[in-house]
Scaffold this motif. Structure first.
Motif, PDB file in Angstrom:
ATOM      1  N   ALA A 630      47.151  46.514  41.196  1.00  0.00           N
ATOM      2  CA  ALA A 630      46.857  48.098  40.210  1.00  0.00           C
ATOM      3  C   ALA A 630      48.068  47.856  38.169  1.00  0.00           C
ATOM      4  CB  ALA A 630      47.069  49.440  40.760  1.00  0.00           C
ATOM      5  N   TYR A 633      45.888  43.968  37.075  1.00  0.00           N
ATOM      6  CA  TYR A 633      44.298  44.448  35.884  1.00  0.00           C
ATOM      7  C   TYR A 633      45.095  45.615  35.496  1.00  0.00           C
ATOM      8  CZ  TYR A 633      44.408  40.348  39.617  1.00  0.00           C
ATOM      9  OH  TYR A 633      44.157  39.078  40.144  1.00  0.00           O
ATOM     10  N   ASP A 657      43.920  52.769  39.293  1.00  0.00           N
ATOM     11  CA  ASP A 657      44.547  52.280  38.181  1.00  0.00           C
ATOM     12  C   ASP A 657      43.588  52.402  37.091  1.00  0.00           C
ATOM     13  OD1 ASP A 657      43.009  49.432  37.477  1.00  0.00           O
ATOM     14  OD2 ASP A 657      43.445  49.058  39.258  1.00  0.00           O
ATOM     15  N   VAL A 662      35.968  46.127  38.570  1.00  0.00           N
ATOM     16  CA  VAL A 662      35.722  44.928  38.901  1.00  0.00           C
ATOM     17  C   VAL A 662      34.362  45.155  39.377  1.00  0.00           C
ATOM     18  CG1 VAL A 662      35.922  43.497  41.180  1.00  0.00           C
ATOM     19  CG2 VAL A 662      37.934  44.760  40.271  1.00  0.00           C
ATOM     20  N   ILE A 670      35.998  39.504  46.444  1.00  0.00           N
ATOM     21  CA  ILE A 670      37.174  39.741  46.495  1.00  0.00           C
ATOM     22  C   ILE A 670      37.897  40.039  47.349  1.00  0.00           C
ATOM     23  CG2 ILE A 670      36.904  40.462  43.639  1.00  0.00           C
ATOM     24  CD1 ILE A 670      37.897  43.389  45.126  1.00  0.00           C
ATOM     25  N   TYR A 675      39.499  34.176  46.889  1.00  0.00           N
ATOM     26  CA  TYR A 675      38.050  34.240  45.854  1.00  0.00           C
ATOM     27  C   TYR A 675      39.330  35.296  44.726  1.00  0.00           C
ATOM     28  CZ  TYR A 675      34.211  35.714  43.125  1.00  0.00           C
ATOM     29  OH  TYR A 675      32.603  35.506  42.426  1.00  0.00           O
ATOM     30  N   GLN A 676      39.246  34.925  43.332  1.00  0.00           N
ATOM     31  CA  GLN A 676      39.441  35.530  42.306  1.00  0.00           C
ATOM     32  C   GLN A 676      38.466  35.485  40.628  1.00  0.00           C
ATOM     33  OE1 GLN A 676      42.738  32.172  41.395  1.00  0.00           O
ATOM     34  NE2 GLN A 676      43.943  34.406  41.230  1.00  0.00           N
ATOM     35  N   VAL A 677      37.808  36.658  40.522  1.00  0.00           N
ATOM     36  CA  VAL A 677      37.108  37.756  39.550  1.00  0.00           C
ATOM     37  C   VAL A 677      37.225  36.320  38.566  1.00  0.00           C
ATOM     38  CG1 VAL A 677      35.877  38.880  38.056  1.00  0.00           C
ATOM     39  CG2 VAL A 677      36.782  39.333  40.171  1.00  0.00           C
ATOM     40  N   GLY A 687      47.759  34.292  40.596  1.00  0.00           N
ATOM     41  CA  GLY A 687      47.719  34.358  41.480  1.00  0.00           C
ATOM     42  C   GLY A 687      46.970  33.797  42.527  1.00  0.00           C
ATOM     43  N   LEU A 688      46.997  33.987  44.197  1.00  0.00           N
ATOM     44  CA  LEU A 688      45.957  33.211  44.422  1.00  0.00           C
ATOM     45  C   LEU A 688      44.804  33.338  45.632  1.00  0.00           C
ATOM     46  CD1 LEU A 688      49.387  31.537  47.141  1.00  0.00           C
ATOM     47  CD2 LEU A 688      48.102  30.428  45.000  1.00  0.00           C
ATOM     48  N   GLY A 689      44.474  34.412  45.384  1.00  0.00           N
ATOM     49  CA  GLY A 689      43.218  35.155  45.873  1.00  0.00           C
ATOM     50  C   GLY A 689      43.656  35.489  47.265  1.00  0.00           C
TER      51      GLY A 689
END
Ligand code: ADP
Length: 729
Positions: A630, A633, A657, A662, A670, A675-677, A687-689
């Motif tokens: 939160a 992003y 947040d 998204v 997600i 998975y990362q947008v 990040g690693l998703g």
């Protein structure tokens, strides 16, 4: 009254009764029934005669004429009968011969009467007559029976016979009358039907139509023809004689040679070429000498054909796809038999059945060919392919499928019922839980899914047997009503990939474990340093140390996530089961996360007042992930709101947040691993998703759920729902 009557009356006494012929005034004669009574005055003196007459002319005459009429009628019946009615003496001499007999046997009454009945009995059946005569003499009854008789021209005919004895007035048998009915037509019909039924059986018995037609030709010459030939139109347009049949093999040989010597020319205006051209049967009930002359190419051929002595023939087209592709020819020879219209109808029926059989055979061959082709293609495919029928039996499997499931051959696999195959193995899902048989993809498709996929691991009980992994995909084959009639399953071996992933997970697990120890001691030393430097009051060094500590926190979180993830992949991570005060846990987490940020204020609203059962550290990890995301992003926002509430038996924690949000399309994605947008307009966030993936997995194991409400650019609200401990509900 006549004199004689009076005399009789006078002599005999009292009365007289009898018939008398009277002549009327107009000369007409009448017959009267007369009764006359003599009356006397005294004993010897007759006084008068009383006469009572009744006119019986009409009755009298009609009785007589009735007998005459009966006689006439009998003659008329005998003469007009369609059945031959013949009478003979006990020696077999013909005494009467009606018109039908003349027609049926070709002899006139003059020719026949006075001759022996053997006139019409074929040589080989003479015994029959001897038997009949002897039975007649003995007065025995003769049953109605069917036999064969001979015409004047020597031809045979089938008849049914009824023989009755003729007796004289004294009741002695003096001869016999026989009624013969021509049953040739009925017999022919019977033979034709029999032949048609025999031929149909042959047609449906085999898919090799050449052999089939040969069998039919042989059948024909034993039942309905002297000769039978089948010709087919070859690819190059020529006429190929497929078969010639005659009961005598020598004649067959001769026919082949004749055909070789005189091949059929396509342009002939009659016969097979004409039938092939027009698709219309050629029917020649009577083959005349003129026809033979017209058809013969030369004197030699004419002589040969004459010798055969064809009397009747018919050529019927075999029509396939609307075009005549062959002909069936039947011919009679060496006898006076002739084909009738009924025979033609039968032959045409046979031809249409033959053409159906040929088409079926062709269709079957085509299907067989494409099946063979498909088989070759599928043989070379590395993936296993299995086809199940409605009864969930395997109706097709390729070699790869057999090999993957541990069978020596695909035949062996097809013979083994699917459940028995499954029972050979210990089957597990990706989480290494037992895989329920009802979840097999083909079962799911039969249950209504339009496409089903699954990953399964399997190993048979044998010691040292390596584990194999497959990706299964099943698709339905539907009939015209949309019902599933077959299911095709593709088995893709993914053992290598799964093992590689497993090795990678093992590595990550070990690496993160190894990393964790030095990071933990680093953190310890940082705290010692902070403590010491705080005393000295070196603010700048303290500032760097706190930033170092924050980075170490991030590193710790990362390592923890990795550890949990790899444990999940390798097997079940060990989860604690303790009672957790949810509001307390949240307060603790919020405090810790708040310490890591100076930009955002984390506001907590409400409370759940709930206790739940689970692993406190893991659940804490879920909320840490949500809060750090939160903050991460929503770089331009200054707050995050945590709302706590109860909903029936559930505790709900939502984290809102005011950041980038998204897009709806990614709401599911997600939560997937790694998975990362990625958005070209937005800066990429480190990040690693794996955070959300881990969170979801942890919640799954606490019977919890996580949902998202968000739109791009409008912030995001993640809500976690967890079941409340039983006693508190
Ligand atoms: P990461 O380590 O990338 O944050 P996560 O699994 O935690 O991995 O999140 C997956 C993806 O979901 C992120 O890369 C991001 O695109 C998106 N995401 C997660 N939380 C938020 C949020 N609060 N706002 C917007 N997007 C988010």
């Amino acid at each position: 009254m006549s004199r004689e009557v009076v005399d009789t009356l006078l002599v005999s006494g009292q009365q007289w009764e009898g018939e008398l012929l009277h002549t009327c005034k107009d000369g007409k004669q009448v017959v009267v029934e007369s009764r006359q009574v003599l009356t006397r005055i005294d004993h010897n003196q007759p006084a008068l005669i009383l006469e009572i007459n009744r006119d019986i002319t009409f009755t009298h005459l009609s009785e007589r004429s009735r007998a005459e009429v009966d006689q006439l009628r009998l003659v008329a019946i005998v003469e007009s009968s369609d059945d031959a009615i013949i009478s003979k003496t006990l020696d077999g001499i013909i005494t009467s011969w009606n018109l039908a007999a003349e027609r049926m046997f070709g002899y006139s009454s003059q020719e026949a009467v006075g001759k022996s009945i053997t006139l019409i009995i074929p040589e080989e059946l003479r015994n029959e007559e001897v038997m009949i005569l002897s039975k007649l003499r003995k007065g025995e009854h003769i049953d109605h029976f069917e036999t064969v008789r001979m015409r004047k021209d020597g031809s045979r005919l089938d008849i049914s016979l009824t023989i009755s004895p003729i007796k004289n007035r004294a009741g002695q048998i003096i001869g016999a009358s026989k009624i013969a009915r021509d049953i040739t037509e009925r017999k022919r019909l019977q033979r034709n039907l029999q032949f048609l039924s025999d031929a149909s059986k042959v047609l449906s018995s085999s898919l090799d139509y050449k052999t089939t037609l040969q069998t039919i030709a042989r059948l024909a010459v034993s039942q309905i023809a002297d000769w039978c030939a089948i010709d087919m139109l070859a690819e190059d347009g020529s006429i190929e004689q497929l078969v010639v049949a005659h009961v005598d093999p020598q004649k067959v040989q001769w026919a082949w040679e004749l055909r070789k010597k005189y091949p059929i020319t396509m342009d002939a205006a009659y016969g097979i070429p004409q039938v092939l051209r027009t698709g219309v049967s050629e029917f020649v009930p009577f083959i005349s000498e003129d026809m033979l002359v017209a058809a013969a190419l030369d004197d030699e051929q004419l002589a040969l054909v004459r010798k055969v002595g064809f009397t009747s023939g018919m050529t019927i087209p075999i029509v396939i796809d609307g075009k005549a592709r062959g002909t069936l020819t039947f011919a009679l020879a060496e006898s006076s038999r002739h084909y009738t219209h009924g025979d033609l109808v039968m032959a045409e029926e046979l031809a249409s059945r033959a053409s159906l059989a040929i088409q079926n055979a062709q269709l079957y061959r085509e299907i067989q060919q494409s099946r063979d082709q498909l088989d070759i293609i599928l043989h070379g495919v590395a993936d296993g392919i299995v086809v199940y029928d409605m009864h969930r039996r395997i109706i097709y499997a390729n070699e790869a499928a057999a090999q993957m499931t541990g069978f020596a051959s695909k035949q062996e696999m097809m013979e083994t019922p699917a459940p028995a195959t499954a029972a050979k193995y210990e089957i597990i899902d990706e989480q290494r839980r037992p895989f329920p048989p009802s979840q097999f993809t083909y079962q799911r498709v039969f249950a209504g899914e339009r496409e089903a996929e699954a990953v399964i691991g399997y190993r048979n009980g044998t010691e040292g047997q390596t584990e194999r992994w497959s990706f299964l995909k099943s698709l339905p084959i539907l009939n015209e009503l949309g019902e599933v009639i077959m299911v095709v399953t593709i088995i893709h071996d993914i053992t290598e990939r799964v093992l590689a992933e497993h090795r990678k997970d093992m590595f990550i697990s070990m690496a993160s474990h190894e990393l964790k120890t030095p990071v933990t001691s680093l953190k310890g030393f940082t705290h010692v340093l902070q403590f010491r430097l705080a005393k000295q009051g070196d603010q700048q060094v303290l500032h760097f140390l706190s930033r170092m500590d924050a980075q170490l926190n991030k590193l710790t979180k990362l390592i923890t996530d990795l550890l949990v993830l790899s444990r999940m992949q390798v097997g079940q991570p060990a989860f604690q089961r303790e009672t957790v005060n949810l509001d307390g846990l949240l307060a603790e987490i919020v405090e810790n996360v708040q310490a890591t940020t100076t930009t955002h204020a984390i506001i907590v609203e409400g409370k759940t007042g709930a206790h739940i059962v689970g692993d406190k550290d893991r659940l804490g990890q879920v909320f840490i992930n949500l809060l750090t995301n939160a903050i991460k992003y929503s770089p331009h926002a200054d707050k995050v709101i945590v709302r706590l509430r109860r909903e029936q038996n559930q505790a709900v924690v939502s984290v809102q947040d005011f950041g980038i949000g998204v897009e709806e399309a990614y709401h599911q994605k997600i939560f997937e691993r790694f998975y990362q947008v990625s958005d070209p307009e937005e800066p990429t966030f480190p990040g690693l998703g794996i955070g959300l993936y881990i969170s979801k997995e942890i919640l799954d194991r606490h019977a919890g759920r996580i949902t998202l409400k968000s739109r791009r650019g409008e912030g995001a609200t993640f809500s976690v729902t967890l079941p409340i401990l039983e006693e508190e509900k």
